[in-house]
Design an enzyme around this catalytic site. Sequence first.
Site, PDB file in Angstrom:
ATOM      1  CG  ASN A 157      -2.810  16.960 -18.924  1.00 11.97           C
ATOM      2  OD1 ASN A 157      -1.847  16.220 -18.744  1.00 11.97           O
ATOM      3  ND2 ASN A 157      -3.838  17.008 -18.086  1.00 11.97           N
TER       4      ASN A 157
ATOM      5  CG  HIS B 264      -1.012  10.745 -23.747  1.00 11.94           C
ATOM      6  ND1 HIS B 264      -1.559  11.046 -22.527  1.00 11.94           N
ATOM      7  CD2 HIS B 264       0.329  10.858 -23.583  1.00 11.94           C
ATOM      8  CE1 HIS B 264      -0.597  11.331 -21.660  1.00 11.94           C
ATOM      9  NE2 HIS B 264       0.556  11.229 -22.287  1.00 11.94           N
TER      10      HIS B 264
ATOM     11  CD  GLU C 200       6.283  16.909 -21.756  1.00 10.52           C
ATOM     12  OE1 GLU C 200       5.790  17.922 -21.222  1.00 10.52           O
ATOM     13  OE2 GLU C 200       5.591  15.928 -22.095  1.00 10.52           O
TER      14      GLU C 200
ATOM     15  CD  GLU D   9      -4.066  16.356 -14.544  1.00  4.88           C
ATOM     16  OE1 GLU D   9      -4.836  16.087 -15.487  1.00  4.88           O
ATOM     17  OE2 GLU D   9      -2.917  15.895 -14.447  1.00  4.88           O
TER      18      GLU D   9
ATOM     19  CE  LYS E 202       4.850  17.651 -13.944  1.00  2.45           C
ATOM     20  NZ  LYS E 202       4.994  16.491 -14.847  1.00  2.45           N
TER      21      LYS E 202
ATOM     22  NE  ARG F  22       0.237  17.188 -11.863  1.00  2.00           N
ATOM     23  CZ  ARG F  22       0.709  16.215 -11.087  1.00  2.00           C
ATOM     24  NH1 ARG F  22       0.312  16.131  -9.823  1.00  2.00           N
ATOM     25  NH2 ARG F  22       1.567  15.326 -11.550  1.00  2.00           N
TER      26      ARG F  22
ATOM     27  NE  ARG G  67      -4.160  -1.876   2.033  1.00  2.00           N
ATOM     28  CZ  ARG G  67      -4.189  -2.971   2.798  1.00  2.00           C
ATOM     29  NH1 ARG G  67      -3.245  -3.156   3.705  1.00  2.00           N
ATOM     30  NH2 ARG G  67      -5.153  -3.856   2.660  1.00  2.00           N
TER      31      ARG G  67
ATOM     32  CG  HIS H 138       0.532  15.702 -22.733  1.00  2.00           C
ATOM     33  ND1 HIS H 138       1.185  16.907 -22.916  1.00  2.00           N
ATOM     34  CD2 HIS H 138       1.433  14.869 -22.160  1.00  2.00           C
ATOM     35  CE1 HIS H 138       2.430  16.794 -22.463  1.00  2.00           C
ATOM     36  NE2 HIS H 138       2.597  15.571 -22.005  1.00  2.00           N
TER      37      HIS H 138
ATOM     38  CE  LYS I  82      -0.910  13.849 -13.856  1.00  2.85           C
ATOM     39  NZ  LYS I  82      -1.278  14.369 -15.191  1.00  2.85           N
TER      40      LYS I  82
ATOM     41  CG  HIS J  56       5.831  11.519 -23.971  1.00  5.16           C
ATOM     42  ND1 HIS J  56       4.473  11.290 -24.004  1.00  5.16           N
ATOM     43  CD2 HIS J  56       6.015  12.605 -23.169  1.00  5.16           C
ATOM     44  CE1 HIS J  56       3.860  12.184 -23.246  1.00  5.16           C
ATOM     45  NE2 HIS J  56       4.765  12.994 -22.733  1.00  5.16           N
TER      46      HIS J  56
END
Length: 362
Positions: A245, A252, A185, A237, A227, A241, A121, A248, A143, A265
């Site tokens: 993206n 993606h 980025e 997010e 960031k 935030r 956990r 993206h 993330k 990427h």
Amino acid sequence: MHRISIDVPGAAHEVTVGFHLANLAAQALRRLAASRPIMVVSDSVGAGRHIDPLIEALKSAGVSAAVHLVPAGEAAKELGVLSTIYGALADDGIDREGVLVSLGGGCVGDVAGFAAATWMRGIRHVQMPTTLLAMVDSSIGGKTAINLPAGKNLVGAVHQPVAIFSDLEYLETLADAEFRSGLAEITKVALVADRSFVDWLSVNLVALLGRDKPAMLEAVRRAVAIKAGVVSRDPHETGERAILNYGHTVGHALERAAGFGRLRHGEAVAWGMEVAGRLSLSSGAGTPEAVRTQHALLQRAGLLANRPEVTRADLWQALRHDKKSQAGALRFVLLREIGRADYGCEVDPNLVWDTLAKVLSL
């Protein structure tokens, strides 16, 4: 060397940016006092170039470590690979006081971070990114995720690392294409949040492409600081935030449509930014100056040299599974002006497809 704080409530930590950081990282890991040997997860690229100096530094600091290797690239972000990490953690008796270190690019950090988030956990995770893209993007913010056939990063968790060490020495051996991928980025965060950084990039891009050390240090410092600030204000997010993206939604989808691992990427995000920039302008949200500036930076960085080869049908299927969709409608981040973006924007689907067709020659 720079230390940048990420003040996430309950999980504050620092990013250290500099050169030759192995000994500093080893001392930090010693202070974490893991109950068992720490687990270092890397891939063939990271292990081949960077693992030995880190292991020697750990030994000198009195820290024992086990190494577990995963495949390079997007092949690391699969359920089967995640299972092998769990197996290694079990074999080495890593308990809730354990520490997992990810040494590699964004894919290593994603799968190793997800293992850390879910083992017992949640155990402590230290990020040691070895690519420019991972240093300025994926290592920051907590993330973690793996891919599924249905889409990219569909299974994941937010699990903040306890420390991030971005050793710019690692960039000296990074392949040119990977280095350029990271510039996408850097360009993105500048465009959505800091006009002065965009101006700096316009002047210093040649030095940055030549891997001038002061230029790399300044670019990474500024990108990380942007960031870090956004993540500190919105760690889960739920609002601001989402500006990160930008590019993206389509980026993606391009990665999935082309086949995971076939398109870098940063390259996918660059083309996604081209689409989002055109959408910003044609929907009345953006300015011609912003779109021209973006295009010039991406082109000069060599990120628009090869248009992705995907079919309209495959791209549509990929877009349908975008995590940012709401009630089945795509949501975009649009560039309002240089240094400012809007998130959660719904755009007329006909305009989206018209723009995709023009930018990607579909």
